[in-house]
Design an enzyme around this catalytic site. Structure first.
Site, PDB file in Angstrom:
ATOM      1  N   GLN A 167      -5.437  25.436  42.535  1.00 27.24           N
ATOM      2  CA  GLN A 167      -5.671  26.360  43.639  1.00 27.24           C
ATOM      3  C   GLN A 167      -6.735  25.826  44.584  1.00 27.24           C
ATOM      4  O   GLN A 167      -7.835  25.494  44.153  1.00 27.24           O
ATOM      5  CB  GLN A 167      -6.104  27.713  43.080  1.00 27.24           C
ATOM      6  CG  GLN A 167      -6.114  28.830  44.098  1.00 27.24           C
ATOM      7  CD  GLN A 167      -6.524  30.147  43.473  1.00 27.24           C
ATOM      8  OE1 GLN A 167      -7.663  30.320  43.082  1.00 27.24           O
ATOM      9  NE2 GLN A 167      -5.576  31.071  43.378  1.00 27.24           N
TER      10      GLN A 167
ATOM     11  N   SER B 188      -9.750  24.170  39.434  1.00 28.26           N
ATOM     12  CA  SER B 188      -9.594  23.710  38.048  1.00 28.26           C
ATOM     13  C   SER B 188      -8.274  22.979  37.878  1.00 28.26           C
ATOM     14  O   SER B 188      -7.303  23.235  38.573  1.00 28.26           O
ATOM     15  CB  SER B 188      -9.715  24.862  37.044  1.00 28.26           C
ATOM     16  OG  SER B 188      -9.182  26.029  37.556  1.00 28.26           O
TER      17      SER B 188
ATOM     18  N   GLU C 272      -3.145  39.726  40.373  1.00 24.36           N
ATOM     19  CA  GLU C 272      -3.679  38.860  39.315  1.00 24.36           C
ATOM     20  C   GLU C 272      -4.710  39.577  38.447  1.00 24.36           C
ATOM     21  O   GLU C 272      -4.798  39.361  37.252  1.00 24.36           O
ATOM     22  CB  GLU C 272      -4.317  37.646  39.982  1.00 24.36           C
ATOM     23  CG  GLU C 272      -5.206  36.813  39.089  1.00 24.36           C
ATOM     24  CD  GLU C 272      -6.028  35.812  39.913  1.00 24.36           C
ATOM     25  OE1 GLU C 272      -6.954  35.239  39.346  1.00 24.36           O
ATOM     26  OE2 GLU C 272      -5.733  35.615  41.105  1.00 24.36           O
TER      27      GLU C 272
END
Lengths: 382, 311, 382, 311
Positions: free
Chosen positions: A128, A163, A246
């Site tokens: 992301q 990440s 989310e």
């Protein structure tokens, strides 16, 4: 209000348990935390096993390749995989929990066909590219810029806190396509191949000493216009569809894990004498209440997921959960006493990394603004 | 009564701050994070400046100063995040001749001790006596410490080991009390420094087109940090003047809380930018956690205070 | 850093103790809380005794009739009168702690001569007319209006939260003299005689069930221009000189009283078994630390009073103290258990009235703004 | 699994809210503050609407509903700040025939009981049994209560008094658990109502030229109030479905905290305007304090939860 399981739900659970008991022993040993290619391979192999058994995209609609399970099965799946000690979603986090659902909701039929099956099969890993050094809580102030040249965007800038960037195939990227438009307007969502020329990944070491995150530098990276989700300058809306979603269930597995940890902390307290202190006992009892209620809150949010306004309860959840998680590892440290100073204890690493929970994905301060303005209707600040 | 610092005290504190800024600035701090070993050159300078001997009488090589002065110097050491067994070495002045001294507190489990490998001698505290030992007597095994600037060791030591050690002619309660107070002074320095760091960041960092320090949420975090630091400051200074056990419990309790919570809030104000290894915030938080377990923790201090109520 | 007492200070203490031991038994019985004239008479008689013994205006400069004592004597006085169980300042609160010091700082020689001696002698009682229904935390938005007619101001409006209004001779009043000027500007300080035609006092019942406060209605009340302190439209500055000062020592007696109460709560806990619970014990121990440090903070503020920036430490003090006081009575309720439900217990009334501490004279939210902006230099909000 | 309220449950809650709004609106609430005596007309209406008997089977005069439905009705009663021994009378349905029933819990000291003078019968709970008594058996002496809507009595009752009472054929633990849960539901109502009151005030009240709800300090108070209320809500609803003892401890603990702290913060948001007797805020806070001591307090709930950890 029904928290019981139907016979069909219980059958689903029993079958899942059987399958987990069968496959988990076949898994290779977990890779070293610093071995990124190893982690990718491990996480993707697990995702492939889920896929082949029909458990990939458990709550995704059938038409995009998911199982189309209801909220009950979804929660059972989260609960049982955690309880069985199955691997975490790991490298597939962004693909399964953010980029994937965004593509499912906003992509064209062609885009869905192109990107979703490889995510579900554990073949392609996403990362992301949202945060930037100058755009932390104020995501809308992002500066990474995309200039259109024919059927290509040329992207320059940098992204932070990404990440799995080292091993990702794709990056869901927010870029500014209209430098004149204020704030949320003028932002566009692009799927960027991580092997495109001009992409440089540099690992970022956190205060916990680990390199879970990276900084991604973009130097005139060429991204086809076909990789754009939604309209140009409409990326903020495209992203928010899933950002709010989310926050509902992404932490369900973690809540199960926290409840297990709490039990372990209690066991440790019983073994080292800390349990004789009512201050310690009552603190752990209070945490048990909090995590139990957070689990109920997930069940509540999941049950209401179909009612529209997805994930508004997610901000409330995140506020309480991030605080409770920090409290849990502070309580664990109290139980360990001077032993909490050891960096070798796994609770120490968890304590340190839990510090990011009130900061990442919207600080608690920002979450409170969201709750106050969007849920309670209080007027916006000036 | 005049609670203000005297001119001499102000000069002493300013001198300590200047010395530390010159000899242990940010670059040295970050170098120490990587180096691990005690900087013996710096240690000798600190000793030369009287950091450890300052409370001894002049004929004994000290400066004849008191706890209030020691507290001011240790506040500066805390602010600079100076590593090493500062408190133990200070407490050992006049008792032991060694230049670097660590403490082993046998009343606490698990039995862990800071700085053992750097120390030439150890003060061993149990509930009743102060003994001296060589570091090797404890068979120390390195244990990775969450604070990269505090080497930690798992030590072995049953009653058998202890009873063979030489007993020192000093009062263990006084030593513990002074250790707690000087540790509280280090925590005060951490509380003040993290407040300053948070305020500086809040003034500079812009989000939503404004310095984040203009948002009430950030302002109020900082205001509460100041409250904790100022309350800890007067408690530490008052205990340094009275030397009283209950006042010391007050000082340690409030300074521990101020250091830990201010470092925590400093991190929150810094947001993602404070979460990296390269930012210094985490070093303050980790050190504050270490100090909070030393000499007397919150439970012990609160019980001391409770026991003193209407005794 | 010297917290010891000089021989002169100890002599002052000994003399004060002797005097208190001598005079306190001569006091008449304390009046009923609802008997306002009785309370006024009692409080003024006590003030007269202080005056005649040379203890009135203990830290006021000698030239305005005070004793001119230093910070040490001031604190000793606060401590000893509280410990001896002497009456509180009561009806003379505003005169001695706010209006008086304001007049001393900003009044003309004539005004000081006129108003200060009767305050010190316990002959005239003052009340405060600052708050208004629409101007709570935002004092600067006050609407009570004064129109000048020759050498008279004609005042119309209303004031809230005025204590002792029923029995006051004077009211230190803030009025708006320039309706065009924004915020702080355009406000003027007036001394209003409470017996002037057009002044109506209506008692206000608080949530504690008592009538400590009143609402004051002003209908074309005529106040001579000679009663103005400072210049027209300069009343905000005039007032702030003392508002910030007040917060230093005004609560010193209360801190002594809180420490005594804490001891009583501990005694109660020892007698009813609550003391066996470390949660209770440690909570009381923590409160002991807090009140001990607050006392040190007063000593610190008093010692630094002469250094300029008076009372900036007062906001920090008020923030912590108001919270600690509420915590104290919550802890007392925990010790009492179900007994805390009784309205007859004096701690219940204290618990209820302590709820105003984080609201009155600037909410904790406002205090944090003041601390952040004035002490820490953070930028003002928009 | 579907945690949503069924349509019937939504209708039940809406009906309860409507009934209470019509029969116990603000004017009646303030009149009750002055009147003190139980409004027996209203009580009969509540009984007629099934508030107390709803969980009995239809042949026994009930509606055959469950704890989840009872919890929804009691949430509304809490929201309306309805006075009277609601929980006790509900628990007594099917056990006693009297219309107004109070509870005496002999395990708590000091021995105080609510609503005794209005009650025609008493459920007496000790650690083992449920007994019935006439109110006069306890020699009740009125004790002024901090909540003007909860009459309180100091009662006498040694083992001698207790043992002469008739034992009822019901399980004391179940009764206590259901009492705690229904009280938690009342607290949930208080937590929600004080949140709404704070939000309404924050939108309306202007200071510094803006609604105070536009300031982050006020916003964040309100956001945390919502967090407490929503967490309490799911905990109370979940316990009503499972009927489990540990779930009930969770519900009571979180609902007590939500009610007390929300009422407290509601007062803070209202500022001076909430501090008068005429404002309703204090009534909610005082009632929340009363409920927090009933059936199981925070200490008891936390110990129950701790004991269940890795049993």
């Amino acid at each position: 209000m029904d928290l019981s399981r139907t016979p069909a739900e219980e059958a689903f659970r029993a079958e899942l348990r059987r399958w987990l008991a069968h496959v988990l022993p076949q898994l290779p040993p977990a890779p070293d935390p610093g071995d990124w290619p190893g982690r990718r391979a491990y996480d993707c192999a697990w995702q492939r096993m889920l896929h082949d058994a029909g458990y990939a995209g458990i709550h995704w609609p059938k038409e995009v390749g998911g199982r189309g399970a209801g909220p009950a099965e979804h929660l059972i799946h989260l609960e049982e995989t955690e309880k069985a000690g199955a691997p975490y979603v790991g490298a597939n986090f962004v693909g399964l929990l953010h980029a994937g659902p965004t593509i499912a909701a906003e992509g064209t039929a062609e885009q869905r066909r192109r990107w979703l099956p490889p995510i579900l099969r554990g073949e392609q890993v996403w990362c992301q590219g949202f945060s930037e050094p100058q755009a932390g809580s104020d995501l809308a102030s992002l500066r990474t810029r995309a200039v259109r040249e024919g059927d290509t965007y040329v992207v320059t800038g940098s992204k932070l806190w990404t990440s799995h960037a080292e091993v990702a195939d794709w990056c869901e990227l927010l870029v500014r396509t209209d430098p004149e438009a204020p704030g949320h307007r003028g932002i566009t969502w692009l799927a960027m191949p991580m092997d495109a020329p001009g992409v440089t990944v540099r690992p970022l070491r956190t205060l916990a000493g680990s390199t879970e995150f990276a900084q991604v530098f973009l130097d005139e990276v060429r991204v086809p216009v076909a990789n754009r989700l939604g309209a140009e300058n409409d990326g903020w809306r495209v992203t928010m569809v899933t950002l709010s979603f989310e926050r509902g269930t992404a932490f369900a597995g973690e809540v199960v894990a926290c409840r297990r940890t709490l039990g372990e902390v209690a066991a440790q307290a019983r073994s080292n004498g800390a349990w004789d202190d009512p201050v310690v006992r009552r603190r752990l009892g209070r945490l048990a209440a909090e995590f139990s209620a957070l689990w109920s809150l997930i069940a509540w949010n999941v049950s209401h997921a179909g009612d529209g306004s997805p994930g508004l309860g997610g901000s409330v959840f995140k506020l309480r959960y991030s605080h409770a998680r920090q409290e849990l590892f502070d309580a664990a440290a109290e139980v360990l006493g001077r032993g909490s100073l050891s960096a070798a204890h796994r609770w120490t690493h968890e304590r340190l990394s839990s510090l990011s929970y009130t900061i990442a994905a919207g600080t608690s301060q920002i979450q409170r603004n969201i709750v106050a303005e969007r849920l309670l209707g209080l007027p916006k600040g000036p | 009564m005049d609670f203000r610092l005297t001119e001499e005290q102000q000069a002493l504190r300013a001198g300590a701050r200047e010395l530390l800024a010159g000899r242990f600035g940010r670059e040295r701090l970050r170098a120490a994070v990587e180096a691990k070993d005690l900087d013996r050159g710096l240690w000798a300078e600190l000793a030369g400046a009287g950091m450890f001997s300052m409370r001894l009488a002049e004929p004994e090589g000290g400066a004849g100063l008191g706890l209030p002065e020691a507290v001011l110097v240790f506040e500066e050491a805390g602010r600079a995040l100076l590593p090493g067994p500062l408190v133990a070495t200070h407490l050992a002045a006049g008792l032991l001749d060694e230049a670097v001294v660590a403490v082993v507190d046998t009343t606490r489990r698990p039995l862990l001790a800071e700085h053992l490998a750097d120390a030439q001698a150890v003060l061993v505290l149990d509930g009743k006596r102060v003994r001296r030992a060589d570091p090797a007597a404890f068979d120390p095994v390195p244990e990775p410490c969450l604070d990269p600037l505090t080497p930690l060791y798992r030590v072995r030591g049953g009653p058998h080991t202890m009873e063979s050690l030489a007993v020192l002619d000093t009062d263990v309660r006084t030593l513990r009390r002074q250790g707690a107070l000087l540790t509280a002074a280090l925590q005060l320095g951490i509380a003040l420094r993290t407040l300053e760091s948070a305020v500086a960041h809040a003034r500079e960092r812009e989000q939503f087109g404004r310095p984040i320090g203009s948002f009430q949420a950030v302002k109020h975090l900082c205001a509460d940090m100041l409250g904790r630091a100022e309350v800890a400051r007067v408690a530490v200074y008052a205990a340094s003047v009275t030397g009283d056990a209950v006042d010391t419990a007050t000082a340690k309790l409030l300074a521990d809380e101020a250091a830990v919570r201010n470092a925590r809030d400093c991190l929150q104000v810094h947001g993602g930018t404070g979460f990296t290894w390269e930012a210094d915030v985490h070093l303050f938080l980790k050190r504050a956690w270490v100090h909070a377990t030393q000499y007397a923790d919150a439970a012990a201090n609160e019980e001391t205070l409770a026991a003193a109520l209407r005794r």
